[in-house]
Design an enzyme around this catalytic site. Structure first.
Site, PDB file in Angstrom:
ATOM      1  N   SER A   1       0.810  -1.107  -0.081  1.00 52.88           N
ATOM      2  CA  SER A   1      -0.097  -0.018  -0.060  1.00 52.88           C
ATOM      3  C   SER A   1       1.039   1.111   0.145  1.00 52.88           C
ATOM      4  CB  SER A   1      -0.890   0.121   1.214  1.00 52.88           C
ATOM      5  OG  SER A   1      -0.052   0.019   2.370  1.00 52.88           O
TER       6      SER A   1
ATOM      7  N   HIS B   1       2.353  12.055  -0.675  1.00 56.54           N
ATOM      8  CA  HIS B   1       1.868  13.650  -0.651  1.00 56.54           C
ATOM      9  C   HIS B   1       2.817  14.487  -1.068  1.00 56.54           C
ATOM     10  CE1 HIS B   1      -1.456  12.671   2.001  1.00 56.54           C
ATOM     11  NE2 HIS B   1      -0.673  11.880   2.693  1.00 56.54           N
TER      12      HIS B   1
ATOM     13  N   HIS C   1      -2.814   7.077  -4.181  1.00 57.31           N
ATOM     14  CA  HIS C   1      -2.915   6.036  -3.155  1.00 57.31           C
ATOM     15  C   HIS C   1      -3.020   4.820  -4.032  1.00 57.31           C
ATOM     16  CE1 HIS C   1      -5.811   3.014  -1.268  1.00 57.31           C
ATOM     17  NE2 HIS C   1      -4.889   3.141  -0.458  1.00 57.31           N
TER      18      HIS C   1
ATOM     19  N   ASN D   1      -3.179   0.293  -3.479  1.00 48.37           N
ATOM     20  CA  ASN D   1      -3.251  -0.825  -2.370  1.00 48.37           C
ATOM     21  C   ASN D   1      -3.618  -2.256  -3.210  1.00 48.37           C
ATOM     22  OD1 ASN D   1      -5.453  -2.404  -0.407  1.00 48.37           O
ATOM     23  ND2 ASN D   1      -3.259  -2.509  -0.194  1.00 48.37           N
ATOM     24  N   TYR D   2      -2.837  -3.308  -3.359  1.00 46.06           N
ATOM     25  CA  TYR D   2      -2.932  -4.514  -3.735  1.00 46.06           C
ATOM     26  C   TYR D   2      -2.676  -5.587  -2.660  1.00 46.06           C
ATOM     27  CZ  TYR D   2      -3.696  -1.978  -8.117  1.00 46.06           C
ATOM     28  OH  TYR D   2      -4.407  -1.133  -8.977  1.00 46.06           O
ATOM     29  N   ARG D   3      -3.574  -6.523  -2.568  1.00 41.60           N
ATOM     30  CA  ARG D   3      -3.736  -7.352  -1.450  1.00 41.60           C
ATOM     31  C   ARG D   3      -4.303  -8.641  -1.789  1.00 41.60           C
ATOM     32  NH1 ARG D   3      -7.293  -3.304  -1.178  1.00 41.60           N
ATOM     33  NH2 ARG D   3      -9.609  -3.864  -0.576  1.00 41.60           N
TER      34      ARG D   3
ATOM     35  N   HIS E   1      -7.340   7.604 -15.640  1.00 41.98           N
ATOM     36  CA  HIS E   1      -8.644   6.616 -15.712  1.00 41.98           C
ATOM     37  C   HIS E   1      -8.237   5.754 -16.888  1.00 41.98           C
ATOM     38  CE1 HIS E   1     -11.633   6.964 -12.560  1.00 41.98           C
ATOM     39  NE2 HIS E   1     -10.982   8.200 -12.458  1.00 41.98           N
TER      40      HIS E   1
ATOM     41  N   HIS F   1     -20.075  12.517   5.192  1.00 45.89           N
ATOM     42  CA  HIS F   1     -20.318  13.596   6.192  1.00 45.89           C
ATOM     43  C   HIS F   1     -19.946  14.828   5.389  1.00 45.89           C
ATOM     44  CE1 HIS F   1     -15.926  12.785   7.029  1.00 45.89           C
ATOM     45  NE2 HIS F   1     -15.907  13.939   7.495  1.00 45.89           N
TER      46      HIS F   1
END
Lengths: 340, 340
Positions: free
Chosen positions: A108, A112, A122, A124-126, A156, A186
């Site tokens: 992951s 910044h 960002h 992440n591969y899991r 994209h 929120h």
């Protein structure tokens, strides 16, 4: 290395005997490739590596880059962990895993950049195995601070190409899932311009479940069909996605990294970084998984930005570039067909 | 004003007929008194007020102070809300409230001073009614950036005096609850030097339940006895606590506000503010309640600091003042009997 084993009698579509090693080797190699590419882009700083072990089983290597030419702070993590049981949030999704040990490996990354024109990103591969079940998850998504449609289109399109090599339904399903997952309820805002997100990909071939009524995106629903595939197919797909990251991001970062910026852009970037913090601490499943499983806190929260600010009731000036970000880029868009 | 009513047949110890108005008037007046005292301390900035209404019922007034002589950013909120049902997290604690409307009123405050020698401070007092049940909750706690034992002693002694006027068991029980509630499990650190925290205070007189095995501090346990008291007793106690805040905090802020500081202290303050963000977004019940009930996001997240930073694997230099904070002030201490 782990106490968890796949019970092959429970399913016909089991992984190969060396599934764990192959998944682990891939994500670890992806960490290497990404770090090499990012150091080249940065031109100044190098990643520093910490190796760590997890008391409950396993460990990882965390790499952090700081005060670079491009990156103010960023980290790329690799981990391989195992234990007696998955945390409750995952068992709710995969009840078949209850009572079984688990194995999980992944990489992951969050970056910044200092220049507010270079997007935060960002990845992440899991891969998980637990009793009779196994699955892949992952994705990559982009969080720009300033609105450049060509960057969103490039990110994209590059990921769509990686998906299309494997199945035409992948990109539309996982793009949508990404838009829904990286959403701050929120704030009624997307985290950024999205990309790909998927979880629980296995031989059963359900591509997209959408959020269930309780807000959990991981449950299968009737809205999707099944496609035929096995462990090798999905593993090949994961590799294509992972290797799409550098071509997707380097092009964008190289376009933006030498653009001049002033305090106005910096202040807006610091403010928007607050949303990244809010998302990761309030909603992100990986963060919650890490904290629930007594993961290494510094590696989990490595995703948080180096400097962030909050301002009560900030609202961008109508018609400004900041306003354009809110109006267009923080809402789901069909970027691959963008006619801006 | 609300659809929720107390079913007086269900209990013998019901509140007075004007309980809601009295509780509301008190917390609103406390907001006024605190704002007046803080403006005097600040000497430069004034609170700006926003009045808002809540779509589901009720509303509030949010007051924010910024770029002051003492306060970099701070807010004092008052709200009075009602609705059809309490969120699930509260119903788990008070199942008697299921199927009933609710009424809630409270004031909450977080102050982020600019000078790193002036502590951040939080206060919240609240009152709930829902069907057959009612309760008060609240407290105040201090989060210093630099270690001054006399400040911790003063904050605790002032609140202990307010408690002792009502019952000798209050301070020890609520000091302990505060230490346990404001704890960052993933950091194995207290948020600060504590103060008072309590919830679900009603005629049943259970003072302290401690955290249950699931980590929820609100459940009663066998570890505490009962004391005899009614609505009036608890309301009088709440008023004493609320009015202890200004004497507790102003003394400390006046001691520290003109001390000279350098970038070293500023950087440490910004880093430590990150823990405030982590606590509020990951653990704080008031924040979760607000977000779950579609509260006003800007008022809920007003508690977050104006500027914050995260740094991978920071650790204070052994023997430094920063290290003293970690070694002594971020662990529960018996401050009222401190022999430093």
């Amino acid at each position: 290395m782990s106490t968890a084993t796949i019970d092959k009698s429970q399913q016909t579509h089991f992984p190969p005997a060396d599934s764990r090693d192959r998944a682990k080797n891939f994500v670890r190699q992806l960490q290497d490739e990404i770090c090499t590419g990012l150091e080249e882009l940065d031109g100044k700083a190098k990643f520093q590596e910490d190796n760590w072990t997890r008391p409950g089983g396993g460990g990882g290597r965390t790499r952090v880059i700081r005060d670079g030419g491009v990156f103010e702070q960023g980290g790329v993590n690799f981990s391989e962990v195992w234990g007696d049981s998955l945390p409750p949030a995952i068992l709710t999704q995969r009840p078949e895993a209850a009572g079984h040990g688990f194995f999980a490996t992944g990489t992951s990354m969050v970056l910044h950049p200092r220049n507010p024109y270079v997007p935060t990103v960002h990845l992440n591969y899991r891969y998980f195995e637990a009793g009779p079940v196994w699955w892949f998850g992952g994705g990559a998504d982009l969080t720009p601070y300033y609105p450049f449609a060509e960057d969103a289109v490039h990110f994209h399109k590059t990921h769509k190409e990686a998906c299309d090599k494997h199945h035409p339904e992948y990109y539309p399903a996982f793009k949508k899932w990404c838009d829904e997952y990286f959403y701050l309820k929120h704030r009624q805002e997307a985290r950024g311009i999205g990309g790909l997100f998927f979880d629980y990909q296995d031989y059963r071939g359900k591509l997209y479940g959408g959020p269930d009524p309780n807000g959990d995106a991981a449950k299968y629903s009737d809205r999707v069909g099944e496609i035929s595939r096995n462990w090798e197919d999905i593993f090949a797909f994961i590799q294509s996605c992972g290797r799409a990251f550098l071509p997707a991001y380097l092009t964008i970062a190289n376009r933006r990294k030498d653009m001049e910026w002033s305090d106005r852009e910096r202040q807006f970037q610091l403010y928007r970084r607050g949303r990244y913090v809010e998302f990761n601490l309030v909603y992100d499943r990986g963060t919650v998984f890490g904290l629930q499983t007594n993961g290494r806190t510094e590696s989990i929260l490595m995703s948080l930005p180096p400097l962030t600010r909050w301002e009560y009731c900030y609202s961008p000036e109508a018609g400004s570039r900041e306003d354009e970000l809110y109006q267009t880029f923080l809402k789901p868009q069909d970027w691959v067909n963008w006619q801006g």
